[in-house]
Design an enzyme around this catalytic site. Structure first.
Site, PDB file in Angstrom:
ATOM      1  N   ARG A 119       3.068  66.815  66.178  1.00  0.00           N
ATOM      2  CA  ARG A 119       4.475  66.586  66.547  1.00  0.00           C
ATOM      3  C   ARG A 119       4.896  67.582  67.636  1.00  0.00           C
ATOM      4  NH1 ARG A 119       8.972  69.415  67.093  1.00  0.00           N
ATOM      5  NH2 ARG A 119       8.429  70.601  65.240  1.00  0.00           N
ATOM      6  N   ASP A 120       4.968  68.852  67.276  1.00  0.00           N
ATOM      7  CA  ASP A 120       5.468  69.859  68.217  1.00  0.00           C
ATOM      8  C   ASP A 120       4.573  69.940  69.457  1.00  0.00           C
ATOM      9  OD1 ASP A 120       6.774  72.138  69.292  1.00  0.00           O
ATOM     10  OD2 ASP A 120       7.120  72.966  67.320  1.00  0.00           O
ATOM     11  N   HIS A 130       8.840  78.916  61.279  1.00  0.00           N
ATOM     12  CA  HIS A 130       8.214  78.151  62.362  1.00  0.00           C
ATOM     13  C   HIS A 130       8.246  79.047  63.595  1.00  0.00           C
ATOM     14  CE1 HIS A 130       7.564  74.335  64.700  1.00  0.00           C
ATOM     15  NE2 HIS A 130       8.220  75.008  65.626  1.00  0.00           N
ATOM     16  N   HIS A 175       6.785  80.492  67.444  1.00  0.00           N
ATOM     17  CA  HIS A 175       6.108  80.196  68.712  1.00  0.00           C
ATOM     18  C   HIS A 175       5.556  81.497  69.279  1.00  0.00           C
ATOM     19  CE1 HIS A 175       7.084  75.892  69.673  1.00  0.00           C
ATOM     20  NE2 HIS A 175       7.807  76.087  68.594  1.00  0.00           N
ATOM     21  N   CYS A 231       9.558  73.048  73.335  1.00  0.00           N
ATOM     22  CA  CYS A 231      10.724  72.210  73.073  1.00  0.00           C
ATOM     23  C   CYS A 231      11.248  71.701  74.399  1.00  0.00           C
ATOM     24  CB  CYS A 231      11.814  72.996  72.354  1.00  0.00           C
ATOM     25  SG  CYS A 231      13.307  72.006  72.148  1.00  0.00           S
ATOM     26  N   ASN A 255       3.246  76.910  69.956  1.00  0.00           N
ATOM     27  CA  ASN A 255       3.336  77.437  68.589  1.00  0.00           C
ATOM     28  C   ASN A 255       2.281  78.510  68.369  1.00  0.00           C
ATOM     29  OD1 ASN A 255       4.256  74.363  68.211  1.00  0.00           O
ATOM     30  ND2 ASN A 255       5.120  75.605  66.597  1.00  0.00           N
TER      31      ASN A 255
HETATM   32 ZN    ZN Z   1       8.563  74.340  67.565  1.00  0.00          ZN
END
Ligand code: ZN
Length: 306
Positions: free
Chosen positions: A14-15, A211, A213, A244, A253
């Protein structure tokens, strides 16, 4: 197999994929998910229920959820931007869904086109929908407090604002909040401080994951600080893909391979076989040729005798 001490939650599909130009074929994503699950990863965020016109890279999320649900022992997570996304996640029977609530209202507007008040209303609507479902059909519902450590548009967000949002969404009936360093601005002291702050208003059991990065190279230092505060779920991305699209300057990440190496070297059980994980990275790098993958462990190799 003993229960892992730490849950490493893979967010790359996803990210990671929302930030590369190439659209990875569905079959390649399935292979990635399958191989990572075989390496021992027990939670994977497979996509996001956003309209395909905004994020064509993730248009196959529904198919991926149904594929991943068939993998034994895998918890299937998705991101949802709003009520409609949450409804889709419920229908797809995802195990976990998280909605990003940016504590920076400017980023919130730019990312989801919602003010904070609109976000609270959206969350109420989601909780109402969930409350009508039998328990076994309810996905775990998390609110990810994005830009909690700083926003590339607004700068640092006041502690009071972050605590207030966390308190309100838990009172509204969400299962949990998470802290997200969307822009990679966090430092270890701040990680400790914010975990303590948010836990003091919502309780320890309502904040178990972060979460992070690695934008400024502090990703693993921040992960360690979070562990020492008792955090048990760490998001990461294979090869450090991620970012993002709505936050200028946000990049990858923390790297799953390096994170697993750190945790396992420290004697913590992740349930993940690092050798297998490194070979999944190899497969991924061949699939997304042209995109850079990050991480030191894969470059250096495992230490002798590991
Ligand atoms: Zn993220």
């Amino acid at each position: 197999m003993p229960e892992p001490d730490i849950l490493v939650s893979e967010v790359g599909p996803r990210d990671g994929l929302q930030n590369i130009d190439a659209v990875l074929p569905t079959e390649a994503k399935k292979r990635w998910i399958q191989l990572e699950a075989e390496a021992g990863v027990t939670e994977i965020e497979v996509g996001s229920f956003v309209p395909a016109k905004y994020m064509p890279q993730l248009a196959d999320t529904l198919e991926l959820v149904s594929f991943a649900r068939a993998i034994k022992g895998l918890s299937v997570a998705v991101l949802v931007p709003n009520f409609y996304g949450a409804k889709a996640a419920v229908e797809a029977q995802a195990d976990k869904m998280s909605i990003p609530f940016s504590v920076s209202e400017t980023h919130c507007q730019r990312n989801l086109n919602r003010s904070h008040d609109q976000m609270f209303a959206e969350i109420d609507q989601i909780v109402d929908m969930l409350s009508l479902l039998p328990k076994e059909k309810r996905p775990h519902f998390e609110v990810g407090l994005s830009t909690a450590f700083g926003c590339s548009l607004e700068g640092k967000i006041a502690d009071e604002k972050i605590a207030e949002i966390a308190e309100k969404v838990i009172a509204a009936g969400c299962d949990e909040v998470g802290l997200s360093d969307t822009t990679g601005s966090a430092n270890p002291a701040q990680v400790r401080h914010l975990i303590k702050l948010v836990r003091s208003v919502v309780g320890n059991d309502k904040l178990t994951g972060v979460h992070l990065h690695n934008t400024r190279g502090l990703g693993l230092a921040n992960a360690l600080a979070a562990l020492e505060e008792g955090i048990t779920t760490l998001d990461s991305s294979l090869g450090g893909l991620g970012g993002c699209p709505a936050a200028p300057g946000a990049s990858g990440n923390i790297v799953t391979e390096d994170l697993v190496f750190m945790l396992e070297s420290m004697g913590l059980n992740t349930g993940i076989d690092i050798h297998k994980l490194l070979s999944v990275r190899q497969t991924l790098s061949e699939t997304i040729a042209g995109e850079s993958l990050f991480g030191f462990t894969a470059e250096a190799g495992l230490p002798k005798g590991y």
